[in-house]
Write an enzyme that holds these catalytic residues in place. Sequence first.
Site, short mmCIF file in Angstrom:
data_model
loop_
_atom_site.label_atom_id
_atom_site.label_comp_id
_atom_site.label_asym_id
_atom_site.label_seq_id
_atom_site.Cartn_x
_atom_site.Cartn_y
_atom_site.Cartn_z
N CYS A 112 105.43 -44.77 -14.29
CA CYS A 112 105.85 -44.93 -12.88
C CYS A 112 107.36 -44.88 -12.71
CB CYS A 112 105.32 -46.24 -12.32
SG CYS A 112 103.55 -46.41 -12.54
N HIS A 251 109.05 -48.23 -6.13
CA HIS A 251 107.74 -47.77 -6.58
C HIS A 251 106.67 -48.49 -5.75
CE1 HIS A 251 104.47 -46.55 -8.98
NE2 HIS A 251 104.24 -47.73 -9.51
N ASN A 281 99.15 -45.86 -5.34
CA ASN A 281 100.06 -45.72 -6.48
C ASN A 281 99.93 -44.32 -7.09
OD1 ASN A 281 101.45 -45.90 -8.89
ND2 ASN A 281 100.63 -47.90 -9.47
O1 UT7 Z 1 102.27 -48.95 -11.29
C1 UT7 Z 1 102.81 -50.03 -11.96
C2 UT7 Z 1 101.82 -50.84 -12.67
N1 UT7 Z 1 100.84 -51.48 -11.86
C3 UT7 Z 1 101.07 -52.65 -11.31
O2 UT7 Z 1 102.16 -53.16 -11.33
C4 UT7 Z 1 99.91 -53.36 -10.66
C5 UT7 Z 1 100.12 -54.83 -10.73
N2 UT7 Z 1 98.96 -55.63 -10.36
C6 UT7 Z 1 98.45 -55.67 -9.11
O3 UT7 Z 1 98.87 -54.98 -8.21
C7 UT7 Z 1 97.36 -56.69 -8.84
O4 UT7 Z 1 97.25 -57.55 -9.95
C8 UT7 Z 1 95.97 -56.05 -8.57
C9 UT7 Z 1 95.96 -55.39 -7.20
C10 UT7 Z 1 95.62 -55.05 -9.63
C11 UT7 Z 1 94.91 -57.15 -8.54
O5 UT7 Z 1 95.23 -58.15 -7.59
P1 UT7 Z 1 95.18 -59.70 -7.99
O6 UT7 Z 1 95.47 -60.46 -6.77
O7 UT7 Z 1 96.08 -59.87 -9.18
O8 UT7 Z 1 93.66 -59.89 -8.37
P2 UT7 Z 1 93.03 -60.34 -9.77
O9 UT7 Z 1 93.13 -59.24 -10.77
O10 UT7 Z 1 93.56 -61.69 -10.13
O11 UT7 Z 1 91.52 -60.51 -9.34
C12 UT7 Z 1 91.11 -61.46 -8.37
C13 UT7 Z 1 89.64 -61.26 -8.09
C14 UT7 Z 1 88.81 -61.14 -9.37
O12 UT7 Z 1 87.56 -61.78 -9.13
P3 UT7 Z 1 87.31 -63.26 -9.70
O13 UT7 Z 1 87.45 -63.15 -11.18
O14 UT7 Z 1 88.35 -64.13 -9.07
O15 UT7 Z 1 85.91 -63.55 -9.23
C15 UT7 Z 1 88.57 -59.66 -9.52
O16 UT7 Z 1 87.37 -59.37 -10.20
O17 UT7 Z 1 89.44 -60.02 -7.39
C16 UT7 Z 1 88.46 -59.25 -8.06
N3 UT7 Z 1 88.73 -57.84 -7.83
C17 UT7 Z 1 88.25 -57.19 -6.77
N4 UT7 Z 1 87.49 -57.58 -5.73
C18 UT7 Z 1 87.18 -56.68 -4.80
C19 UT7 Z 1 89.46 -57.00 -8.58
N5 UT7 Z 1 89.49 -55.78 -8.01
C20 UT7 Z 1 88.73 -55.88 -6.88
C21 UT7 Z 1 88.39 -54.97 -5.87
N6 UT7 Z 1 87.61 -55.41 -4.86
N7 UT7 Z 1 88.80 -53.68 -5.87
#
Ligand code: UT7
Length: 326
Positions: A112, A251, A281
């Site tokens: 990225c 980004h 992204n």
């Molecule tokens: O390009 C550069 C590199 N990329 C990044 O820098 C991305 C950085 N990370 C992020 O943007 C965020 O961490 C994400 C958008 C990927 C995830 O958001 P989050 O608030 O960190 O969510 P999480 O991974 O902590 O997940 C929270 C919950 C989980 O469920 P439980 O375990 O709490 O029951 C996930 O399974 O959300 C769930 N979840 C979803 N739910 C509905 C994960 N993806 C989804 C989804 N829809 N698409």
Amino acid sequence: MGVVIKGTGSYLPEIILTNRDFEMMVDTSDEWITTRTGIKERRIAPRGMASSDLGVEAAKRACEDAGISPEDIEFIICATISPDKFFPSTACLIQSKLGLRDIPSFDFSAACSGFLYGLEIGKNFILNGEYRRGLVIASECMSRLTDYTDRSTCVLLGDGAGAVVIEKSDEEGIVGSYLSSDGSYEKLLHAPAGGSRLPASFDTVERRLHFMKMEGSALFKIAIQAMSNSVKKILEKYNLKKEDISLIVPHQANLRIIAGVARNLDIPIEKFYINIEKYGNMSAACVPVALDEAVKKGLVKKGDFLITVAFGGGLTWGANLIRWIK
Ligand code: UT7
């Protein structure tokens, strides 16, 4: 002597995948995607289209914007982690599509942060005295690395390309960069198979190891820290205050990451150009596509200082300081 950005261009494929479409593909909702990421839709390249096809369109638009013909280009460099093929490079394929010969063309990989690395590489190609004008392109078909059964990553990614023509000048446009990396974080964001470590096999395909894998929440915290720090470093390096900066082009991985960086730096979020809701992204392509949009919307005036800032796989991160001379 300096190097300036003479023209910008971008290309986004027409097919749109909305959050509603994802509701029918995986266990997710428009509400989750919007509140957790800021993304509403993303563009997807049709079957048969590859990164060089997107990149060449962005490159032609950048040349047109610069008021030059592609024949005036003396080198092509392309940031991509989704090349058409391992080799030849996407840059070589773009060179051929532009009808150019006998100039250097190559790809480089900084995920990225790729476009930021590219501006610094391109600037030094020119400052070394060998070339007068070149294309810095970032082109990505991230949909090809996306596992559309994995809800934690598939909703985030999109396809697109951005390009700039950079040129030798008496003025300093690409003022400088702060670039960094830490390979010990390899596994937070990677595509495990398909390279020389784990070549393609029935097993790797069956285990879906050619797709991007990501430790989202660990990355989230590092991203805010690394991007905030990059802006601070570049301001310090060039002895500028945050008030001197007209626009920050970040980004676009997550709206909450951008908001976190704005909070950390105590810079109003309005100073950050944001288009994540439309494209998601697109890895290296995010920054040049956002820069092109901001310029075309008239948000950048001659003499303005801009900062680009990014973070991604590698891990890599950094910032460029740009003075808009056009
Ligand atoms: O390009 C550069 C590199 N990329 C990044 O820098 C991305 C950085 N990370 C992020 O943007 C965020 O961490 C994400 C958008 C990927 C995830 O958001 P989050 O608030 O960190 O969510 P999480 O991974 O902590 O997940 C929270 C919950 C989980 O469920 P439980 O375990 O709490 O029951 C996930 O399974 O959300 C769930 N979840 C979803 N739910 C509905 C994960 N993806 C989804 C989804 N829809 N698409």
